[in-house]
Structures are given as structure tokens and as C-alpha cells.
Design a protein around this motif. Structure first.
Motif, mmCIF file in Angstrom:
data_model
loop_
_atom_site.group_PDB
_atom_site.id
_atom_site.type_symbol
_atom_site.label_atom_id
_atom_site.label_comp_id
_atom_site.label_asym_id
_atom_site.label_seq_id
_atom_site.Cartn_x
_atom_site.Cartn_y
_atom_site.Cartn_z
ATOM 1 N N GLU A 283 0.739 -1.316 0.006
ATOM 2 C CA GLU A 283 -0.079 0.031 0.053
ATOM 3 C C GLU A 283 0.856 1.287 0.007
ATOM 4 O O GLU A 283 0.636 2.188 -0.790
ATOM 5 N N LEU A 284 1.826 1.248 0.775
ATOM 6 C CA LEU A 284 2.887 2.363 1.002
ATOM 7 C C LEU A 284 3.275 2.660 -0.598
ATOM 8 O O LEU A 284 3.592 3.696 -0.961
ATOM 9 N N ASN A 285 3.840 1.447 -1.380
ATOM 10 C CA ASN A 285 4.415 1.714 -2.505
ATOM 11 C C ASN A 285 3.466 2.226 -3.420
ATOM 12 O O ASN A 285 3.760 2.988 -4.456
ATOM 13 N N PHE B 167 6.165 13.525 2.058
ATOM 14 C CA PHE B 167 5.329 13.234 2.893
ATOM 15 C C PHE B 167 4.733 11.697 3.013
ATOM 16 O O PHE B 167 4.617 11.449 4.193
ATOM 17 N N VAL B 168 4.822 11.162 1.756
ATOM 18 C CA VAL B 168 4.089 9.759 1.921
ATOM 19 C C VAL B 168 5.506 8.839 2.415
ATOM 20 O O VAL B 168 4.993 7.955 3.298
ATOM 21 N N ARG B 169 6.550 9.296 2.053
ATOM 22 C CA ARG B 169 7.715 8.474 2.706
ATOM 23 C C ARG B 169 7.752 8.595 4.293
ATOM 24 O O ARG B 169 8.292 7.828 4.799
ATOM 25 N N GLU B 170 7.672 9.636 4.738
ATOM 26 C CA GLU B 170 8.406 10.181 5.805
ATOM 27 C C GLU B 170 7.214 10.521 6.861
ATOM 28 O O GLU B 170 7.595 10.029 8.127
ATOM 29 N N ALA B 171 5.996 10.521 6.479
ATOM 30 C CA ALA B 171 4.893 10.886 7.435
ATOM 31 C C ALA B 171 3.738 10.182 7.393
ATOM 32 O O ALA B 171 2.827 10.068 8.612
ATOM 33 N N PHE B 172 3.195 9.613 6.286
ATOM 34 C CA PHE B 172 2.112 8.877 5.999
ATOM 35 C C PHE B 172 1.783 7.780 7.001
ATOM 36 O O PHE B 172 0.840 7.570 7.893
ATOM 37 N N SER B 173 2.939 6.989 7.239
ATOM 38 C CA SER B 173 2.802 5.692 8.068
ATOM 39 C C SER B 173 2.266 6.212 9.716
ATOM 40 O O SER B 173 1.773 5.483 10.451
ATOM 41 N N ASP B 174 2.692 7.508 10.049
ATOM 42 C CA ASP B 174 2.458 7.815 11.397
ATOM 43 C C ASP B 174 1.327 8.654 11.597
ATOM 44 O O ASP B 174 0.552 8.948 12.753
ATOM 45 N N LEU B 175 0.568 8.824 10.471
ATOM 46 C CA LEU B 175 -0.889 9.396 10.566
ATOM 47 C C LEU B 175 -1.685 8.578 11.151
ATOM 48 O O LEU B 175 -1.688 7.276 11.242
ATOM 49 N N GLU B 176 -2.837 9.225 11.877
ATOM 50 C CA GLU B 176 -4.103 8.549 12.204
ATOM 51 C C GLU B 176 -4.943 7.983 11.020
ATOM 52 O O GLU B 176 -4.564 8.645 10.013
ATOM 53 N N GLU B 177 -5.553 7.060 11.187
ATOM 54 C CA GLU B 177 -6.187 6.357 10.067
ATOM 55 C C GLU B 177 -7.016 7.461 9.140
ATOM 56 O O GLU B 177 -7.123 7.419 8.047
ATOM 57 N N ASP C 250 2.299 22.426 6.637
ATOM 58 C CA ASP C 250 3.015 22.692 8.045
ATOM 59 C C ASP C 250 4.412 21.852 8.037
ATOM 60 O O ASP C 250 5.406 22.378 8.738
ATOM 61 N N ARG C 251 4.457 20.852 7.241
ATOM 62 C CA ARG C 251 5.823 20.161 7.415
ATOM 63 C C ARG C 251 7.075 20.803 6.807
ATOM 64 O O ARG C 251 8.101 20.686 7.143
#
Length: 84
Positions: free
Chosen positions: A6-8, A28-38, A79-80
Motif C-alpha cells: 500500500e505504501l508503494n 510526505f508519503v515516505r516520511e509521515a504517512f505511516s505515522d498518521l491516524e487512520e 506545515d511540514r
């Protein structure tokens, strides 16, 4: 939780072919996406369905999305990269 496949997929969908968008979305998707709330992950997926020209205007801060969900994720991405 988002799996590697999914990340890929999200990584490739984040590459828009417009440099101004790519330099925001790909990191953003590489560094932050996984840490986001659903809920925010869903907002990001929704953002990727938008037209590039719309996103360009939002990220260049020429306009804002009407949708509050999109407005939230655009603000999170900006903001990032903006100095505090």
C-alpha cells in the motif's frame, strides 16, 4: 496499519509529474504517512484523487479546498515544509 504494498502504491500515486507537487507529496508519503491516524491517511488518499491543478493552487496557497477533510490534509502537508 498500512502495509508495504500500500505504501508503494501511495508513493507512485504521489508522483504527479509536476515538480511543485512531487517535492511536497513524495516526502510526505515516505516520511509521515505511516505515522498518521487512520482518518488522516484516508484524507491523504482522498487528496490523491484530486486534480493536479487544484492541488497546485492549494499548495501554492492561492486557494483552499472547500472540503474540510482536504483542507486539513493540505494544511498538514504545508506545515511540514513551512518554517515555524
Amino acid at each position: 496499519m498500512t502495509d508495504a504494498t500500500e505504501l508503494n502504491r501511495l508513493f507512485w500515486h504521489s508522483r504527479r509529474g509536476m515538480l511543485e507537487l512531487d517535492v511536497l507529496l513524495v516526502p510526505f508519503v515516505r516520511e509521515a504517512f505511516s505515522d498518521l491516524e487512520e482518518a488522516d491517511q484516508q484524507r491523504y488518499r482522498k487528496l490523491l484523487e484530486c486534480e493536479d491543478q487544484d492541488m497546485f493552487g492549494w499548495f501554492m496557497q492561492r486557494s483552499e479546498p472547500d472540503d474540510p477533510d482536504l483542507r486539513r490534509i493540505v494544511r498538514m502537508i504545508l506545515d511540514r515544509v513551512q518554517p515555524k
